[in-house]
Design a protein around this motif. Structure first.
Motif, PDB file in Angstrom:
ATOM      1  N   ASP A   1       0.690  -1.226   0.074  1.00 14.26           N
ATOM      2  CA  ASP A   1      -0.041  -0.013   0.036  1.00 14.26           C
ATOM      3  C   ASP A   1       0.866   1.330  -0.096  1.00 14.26           C
ATOM      4  O   ASP A   1       1.945   1.183  -0.349  1.00 14.26           O
ATOM      5  CB  ASP A   1      -0.942  -0.035   1.324  1.00 14.26           C
ATOM      6  CG  ASP A   1      -0.145  -0.175   2.297  1.00 14.26           C
ATOM      7  OD1 ASP A   1       0.901  -0.019   2.614  1.00 14.26           O
ATOM      8  OD2 ASP A   1      -1.031  -0.427   3.534  1.00 14.26           O
ATOM      9  N   ASN A   2       0.252   2.260   0.473  1.00 15.84           N
ATOM     10  CA  ASN A   2       1.098   3.625   0.472  1.00 15.84           C
ATOM     11  C   ASN A   2       1.973   3.667   1.531  1.00 15.84           C
ATOM     12  O   ASN A   2       2.523   4.749   1.865  1.00 15.84           O
ATOM     13  CB  ASN A   2       0.130   4.769   0.393  1.00 15.84           C
ATOM     14  CG  ASN A   2      -0.364   5.085  -1.047  1.00 15.84           C
ATOM     15  OD1 ASN A   2       0.179   4.617  -2.094  1.00 15.84           O
ATOM     16  ND2 ASN A   2      -1.655   5.394  -1.092  1.00 15.84           N
ATOM     17  N   THR A   3       2.308   2.786   2.336  1.00 13.33           N
ATOM     18  CA  THR A   3       3.067   2.752   3.694  1.00 13.33           C
ATOM     19  C   THR A   3       4.472   3.453   3.523  1.00 13.33           C
ATOM     20  O   THR A   3       4.698   4.486   4.295  1.00 13.33           O
ATOM     21  CB  THR A   3       3.157   1.499   4.590  1.00 13.33           C
ATOM     22  OG1 THR A   3       1.876   0.885   4.522  1.00 13.33           O
ATOM     23  CG2 THR A   3       4.166   1.543   5.783  1.00 13.33           C
ATOM     24  N   LEU A   4       5.336   3.208   2.693  1.00  9.53           N
ATOM     25  CA  LEU A   4       6.601   3.678   2.658  1.00  9.53           C
ATOM     26  C   LEU A   4       6.378   5.062   1.827  1.00  9.53           C
ATOM     27  O   LEU A   4       7.154   6.129   2.395  1.00  9.53           O
ATOM     28  CB  LEU A   4       7.273   2.775   1.254  1.00  9.53           C
ATOM     29  CG  LEU A   4       8.720   3.540   1.176  1.00  9.53           C
ATOM     30  CD1 LEU A   4       9.535   3.233   2.578  1.00  9.53           C
ATOM     31  CD2 LEU A   4       9.366   2.340   0.078  1.00  9.53           C
ATOM     32  N   LYS A   5       5.455   5.362   1.311  1.00 10.16           N
ATOM     33  CA  LYS A   5       5.310   6.862   0.831  1.00 10.16           C
ATOM     34  C   LYS A   5       4.977   7.779   1.967  1.00 10.16           C
ATOM     35  O   LYS A   5       5.519   8.845   2.234  1.00 10.16           O
ATOM     36  CB  LYS A   5       4.233   6.893  -0.403  1.00 10.16           C
ATOM     37  CG  LYS A   5       4.089   8.438  -0.690  1.00 10.16           C
ATOM     38  CD  LYS A   5       3.020   8.406  -1.825  1.00 10.16           C
ATOM     39  CE  LYS A   5       2.856   9.758  -2.167  1.00 10.16           C
ATOM     40  NZ  LYS A   5       1.792  10.066  -3.260  1.00 10.16           N
ATOM     41  N   ILE A   6       3.980   7.163   2.993  1.00 11.61           N
ATOM     42  CA  ILE A   6       3.708   7.918   4.037  1.00 11.61           C
ATOM     43  C   ILE A   6       4.813   8.098   5.033  1.00 11.61           C
ATOM     44  O   ILE A   6       4.951   9.242   5.589  1.00 11.61           O
ATOM     45  CB  ILE A   6       2.386   7.402   4.637  1.00 11.61           C
ATOM     46  CG1 ILE A   6       1.284   7.335   3.870  1.00 11.61           C
ATOM     47  CG2 ILE A   6       2.092   7.931   6.059  1.00 11.61           C
ATOM     48  CD1 ILE A   6       0.077   6.363   4.327  1.00 11.61           C
ATOM     49  N   LEU A   7       5.466   7.071   5.336  1.00 13.57           N
ATOM     50  CA  LEU A   7       6.760   7.208   5.958  1.00 13.57           C
ATOM     51  C   LEU A   7       7.768   7.917   5.616  1.00 13.57           C
ATOM     52  O   LEU A   7       8.538   8.789   6.499  1.00 13.57           O
ATOM     53  CB  LEU A   7       7.331   5.683   6.390  1.00 13.57           C
ATOM     54  CG  LEU A   7       6.489   4.669   6.969  1.00 13.57           C
ATOM     55  CD1 LEU A   7       7.050   3.487   7.144  1.00 13.57           C
ATOM     56  CD2 LEU A   7       6.284   5.286   8.693  1.00 13.57           C
ATOM     57  N   ARG A   8       7.946   8.062   4.197  1.00 12.88           N
ATOM     58  CA  ARG A   8       9.108   9.066   3.792  1.00 12.88           C
ATOM     59  C   ARG A   8       8.540  10.241   3.890  1.00 12.88           C
ATOM     60  O   ARG A   8       9.454  11.192   4.313  1.00 12.88           O
ATOM     61  CB  ARG A   8       9.360   8.820   2.212  1.00 12.88           C
ATOM     62  CG  ARG A   8      10.041   7.693   2.125  1.00 12.88           C
ATOM     63  CD  ARG A   8      10.528   7.356   0.592  1.00 12.88           C
ATOM     64  NE  ARG A   8      11.227   6.087   0.558  1.00 12.88           N
ATOM     65  CZ  ARG A   8      11.362   5.359  -0.676  1.00 12.88           C
ATOM     66  NH1 ARG A   8      10.873   5.494  -1.510  1.00 12.88           N
ATOM     67  NH2 ARG A   8      12.231   4.370  -0.624  1.00 12.88           N
ATOM     68  N   ASN A   9       7.333  10.625   3.691  1.00 11.75           N
ATOM     69  CA  ASN A   9       6.989  12.209   4.078  1.00 11.75           C
ATOM     70  C   ASN A   9       7.200  12.533   5.502  1.00 11.75           C
ATOM     71  O   ASN A   9       7.537  13.488   5.762  1.00 11.75           O
ATOM     72  CB  ASN A   9       5.525  12.089   3.600  1.00 11.75           C
ATOM     73  CG  ASN A   9       5.372  12.094   2.327  1.00 11.75           C
ATOM     74  OD1 ASN A   9       6.183  12.724   1.380  1.00 11.75           O
ATOM     75  ND2 ASN A   9       4.068  11.861   1.548  1.00 11.75           N
ATOM     76  N   LEU A  10       6.851  11.501   6.330  1.00  9.94           N
ATOM     77  CA  LEU A  10       7.022  11.811   7.836  1.00  9.94           C
ATOM     78  C   LEU A  10       8.528  12.008   8.105  1.00  9.94           C
ATOM     79  O   LEU A  10       8.770  12.930   8.827  1.00  9.94           O
ATOM     80  CB  LEU A  10       6.653  10.494   8.778  1.00  9.94           C
ATOM     81  CG  LEU A  10       4.952  10.477   9.036  1.00  9.94           C
ATOM     82  CD1 LEU A  10       4.707   9.312   9.697  1.00  9.94           C
ATOM     83  CD2 LEU A  10       4.468  11.584   9.653  1.00  9.94           C
ATOM     84  N   ALA A  11       9.352  11.232   7.450  1.00 11.61           N
ATOM     85  CA  ALA A  11      10.749  11.557   7.774  1.00 11.61           C
ATOM     86  C   ALA A  11      11.429  12.957   7.224  1.00 11.61           C
ATOM     87  O   ALA A  11      12.132  13.298   7.812  1.00 11.61           O
ATOM     88  CB  ALA A  11      11.555  10.346   7.022  1.00 11.61           C
ATOM     89  N   LEU A  12      10.761  13.354   6.272  1.00 15.75           N
ATOM     90  CA  LEU A  12      11.299  14.693   5.809  1.00 15.75           C
ATOM     91  C   LEU A  12      10.878  15.753   6.598  1.00 15.75           C
ATOM     92  O   LEU A  12      11.321  16.898   6.931  1.00 15.75           O
ATOM     93  CB  LEU A  12      10.522  14.847   4.252  1.00 15.75           C
ATOM     94  CG  LEU A  12      10.924  14.200   3.175  1.00 15.75           C
ATOM     95  CD1 LEU A  12       9.919  14.573   1.856  1.00 15.75           C
ATOM     96  CD2 LEU A  12      12.368  14.346   2.912  1.00 15.75           C
TER      97      LEU A  12
END
Length: 80
Positions: free
Chosen positions: A22-33
Motif C-alpha cells: 500500500d502507501n506505507t512507504l510513501k507516508i513514512l518518507r513524508n514523515l521522515a522529511l
C-alpha cells in the motif's frame, strides 16, 4: 512526543515497512522529511514480525528501547 518533551529526551523512531504494497512507504518518507528522528527500514517482502523487530533493534543507536506493536505495524521508541 511534542517538541518540549523532545528537548529533554533524545530519541529516534524506527519504522519497518515489512513488504507492504500500500502507501506505507510513501507516508513514512513524508514523515521522515518532517522529522529527522525518524528512520525507515524497507523490506523487499514480508519477512515477519520477528525479523522486523530484530532489524529495528539492530539499527537502533539507543541505550534503551521500548517496542510498540500494532496488528501489522510496529515501531520502537528509542532513548538515545
Amino acid at each position: 512526543m511534542n517538541k518540549q518533551n523532545s528537548k529533554q529526551i533524545s530519541c529516534e523512531f524506527i519504522f519497518i515497512n515489512d513488504g507492504s504494497t500500500d502507501n506505507t512507504l510513501k507516508i513514512l518518507r513524508n514523515l521522515a522529511l518532517k522529522d529527522n528522528r525518524i528512520k525507515i527500514l524497507n523490506f523487499s517482502r514480508n519477512f515477519g514480525k520477528e525479523a522486523a523487530i530484530l532489524a529495528g533493534l539492530q539499527n537502533s543507536s539507543a541505550k534503551a528501547t521500548i517496542l510498540i506493536l500494532f496488528a501489522d505495524t510496529f515501531f520502537a521508541f528509542n532513548i538515545v
